[in-house]
Design a protein around this motif. Structure first.
Motif, PDB file in Angstrom:
ATOM      1  N   CYS A   1       0.841  -1.204   0.000  1.00  0.00           N
ATOM      2  CA  CYS A   1       0.000   0.000   0.000  1.00  0.00           C
ATOM      3  C   CYS A   1       0.872   1.248   0.000  1.00  0.00           C
ATOM      4  CB  CYS A   1      -0.980  -0.002   1.174  1.00  0.00           C
ATOM      5  SG  CYS A   1      -0.254   0.483   2.738  1.00  0.00           S
TER       6      CYS A   1
ATOM      7  N   THR B   1       1.634   3.264   2.232  1.00  0.00           N
ATOM      8  CA  THR B   1       2.567   3.350   3.359  1.00  0.00           C
ATOM      9  C   THR B   1       3.903   2.711   2.995  1.00  0.00           C
ATOM     10  OG1 THR B   1       0.689   3.211   4.849  1.00  0.00           O
ATOM     11  CG2 THR B   1       2.832   2.807   5.813  1.00  0.00           C
TER      12      THR B   1
ATOM     13  N   HIS C   1       3.081  -5.735   5.376  1.00  0.00           N
ATOM     14  CA  HIS C   1       2.249  -5.666   6.586  1.00  0.00           C
ATOM     15  C   HIS C   1       0.787  -6.054   6.320  1.00  0.00           C
ATOM     16  CE1 HIS C   1       1.943  -1.656   4.714  1.00  0.00           C
ATOM     17  NE2 HIS C   1       0.719  -1.649   5.193  1.00  0.00           N
ATOM     18  N   GLU C   2       0.491  -6.532   5.087  1.00  0.00           N
ATOM     19  CA  GLU C   2      -0.891  -6.922   4.775  1.00  0.00           C
ATOM     20  C   GLU C   2      -0.839  -8.373   4.310  1.00  0.00           C
ATOM     21  OE1 GLU C   2      -2.500  -4.030   2.053  1.00  0.00           O
ATOM     22  OE2 GLU C   2      -2.006  -2.356   3.363  1.00  0.00           O
TER      23      GLU C   2
HETATM   24 ZN   LIG Z   1      -0.999  -0.900   4.286  1.00  0.00          ZN
END
Ligand SMILES: [Zn+2]
Ligand SMILES: [Zn+2]
Length: 371
Positions: free
Chosen positions: A41, A43, A61-62
């Motif tokens: 994403c 981020t 992180h996903e």
């Molecule tokens: Zn994210």
């Protein structure tokens, strides 16, 4: 199982190296996840360009994967078995503090890398820490006792499940934070994965008018917004967005504005303030700017606007996201536009960051078992 785990490690600003780590010894209250999909994403784009610290980090992180190995206590505590597919939240809370006890472990000090140098959070924690495997850009990830899991229902592919994070943010920000519900009118700014997920959440929650903005190069994303529930789309470069919002709402303005733009400066917030209804609208913001010159505080006060901050997702939002994906009500699979193998982390992140502006990029996944 192999003796070594291959991982893509961020070693500096915009720099990735493939490294091997030993397969960790799994304690009775821990587990090992075979990572299938790690979503990328906005981020990641920021953290990759400007890492918040120098230590080596396995980003990602996903994360979606299958329980490859689970200690007895871990399996009993989480109600999982080896072979179960799960969505792992990136927060790793202490489960003792007030926030954790209230179910808001996303605010826990243990998982807050901004204030705690020893924080645990998938995609942010140094690979020098014990167990090393703290991110999804690796073939396996370590799960301690306090990892937070959501079971992925049968019939939901790993690629579709990989959208659980943006969809859960959509539910959290639109419905829980900003209060979108029955008959709401909503302006969503930005048709990226986040804005499109908000559109789905707003539609499911009962909003009667959903307006999504984008720029001229977002033509395909705006078309997708319509497929995912938007009633109106606005190209802010071709039309006056405020005029259009007022026309659509019969001069009233909208109940709620959700800012899902990136790199657009102060314009989305200023438009949001003007596009909100005469009194008591809600504006959801993202803190991209360190400062906001000439913030229209008088207008915000006079219109009695409530400002909320976008801040991650809760357990409930994640469960609802997984259910939403399983329901098939919206063609959310359209969001999954690109996938790359482990050796292509750099390309994957730069593509999402806009390296090829003519390509219609929405959601980019990393598949760690592809080279
Ligand atoms: Zn994210
Ligand atoms: Zn805590």
């Amino acid at each position: 199982m192999a003796e070594q785990v291959l991982a893509a490690v961020r070693t500096g600003p915009g720099r990735t190296e493939l490294r091997e780590f030993p397969v960790p010894d799994i304690p009775d209250d821990g587990a090992l996840l075979k990572v299938e999909v790690a979503g990328i994403c906005g981020t990641d784009v920021k953290m990759y360009a400007k890492p918040p610290f120098a230590a080596p980090v396995i980003m990602g992180h996903e994360n979606i994967g299958v329980i490859a190995r689970a200690g007895r206590t871990f399996a009993a505590r989480h109600g999982v078995r080896e072979g179960d597919r799960v969505f792992v939240e990136h927060y790793v809370g202490c489960f003792q503090c007030d926030w954790c006890r209230a179910g808001e472990y996303r605010h826990c000090e243990l998982t807050d890398w901004r204030t705690n140098p020893d924080a645990r959070r998938y995609g942010y924690t140094s690979a020098d820490n014990p167990y090393h495997l703290w991110g999804g850009f690796a073939r396996y990830m370590y799960l301690p006792w306090n990892a937070v899991l959501h079971k992925v229902p049968d019939g939901v592919s790993p690629e579709l499940a990989g959208l659980a994070t943006p969809v859960s943010n959509g539910i959290e920000w639109a419905v829980f934070a900003a209060g979108v519900g029955y008959d709401s009118t909503v302006l969503i700014q930005g048709p990226g994965q986040q804005g499109l997920s908000q559109a789905v959440a707003c539609k499911q929650a009962g909003a009667s008018q959903i307006i999504v903005t984008g720029t001229t190069r977002d033509v395909a994303r705006l078309a997708m917004a319509r497929k995912l529930g938007a009633d109106h789309v606005i190209d802010v470069q071709a039309e006056d967005p405020l005029e259009r919002v007022m026309e659509i709402t019969g001069g009233k303005g909208v109940d709620i504005v959700l800012d899902c733009t990136s790199g657009a400066g102060t314009a989305p917030v200023l438009l949001g303030v003007d596009a909100l209804k005469r009194r008591e609208g809600t504006l959801l913001i993202q803190g991209e700017l360190a400062a906001f010159p000439d913030f229209p505080v008088k207008k915000v006060t006079e219109k009695a606007i409530t400002i909320k901050s976008a801040r991650g997702h809760s357990f409930r939002a994640c469960e609802l996201a997984v259910k939403q994906l399983a329901s098939g009500r919206f063609p959310l699979d359209l969001l999954a536009t690109h996938a790359f193998g482990l050796g292509d982390v750099d390309r994957a992140i730069s593509l999402l960051g806009g390296a090829r502006p003519d390509e219609d990029v929405i959601h980019v996944s990393l598949l760690p078992w592809q080279a």
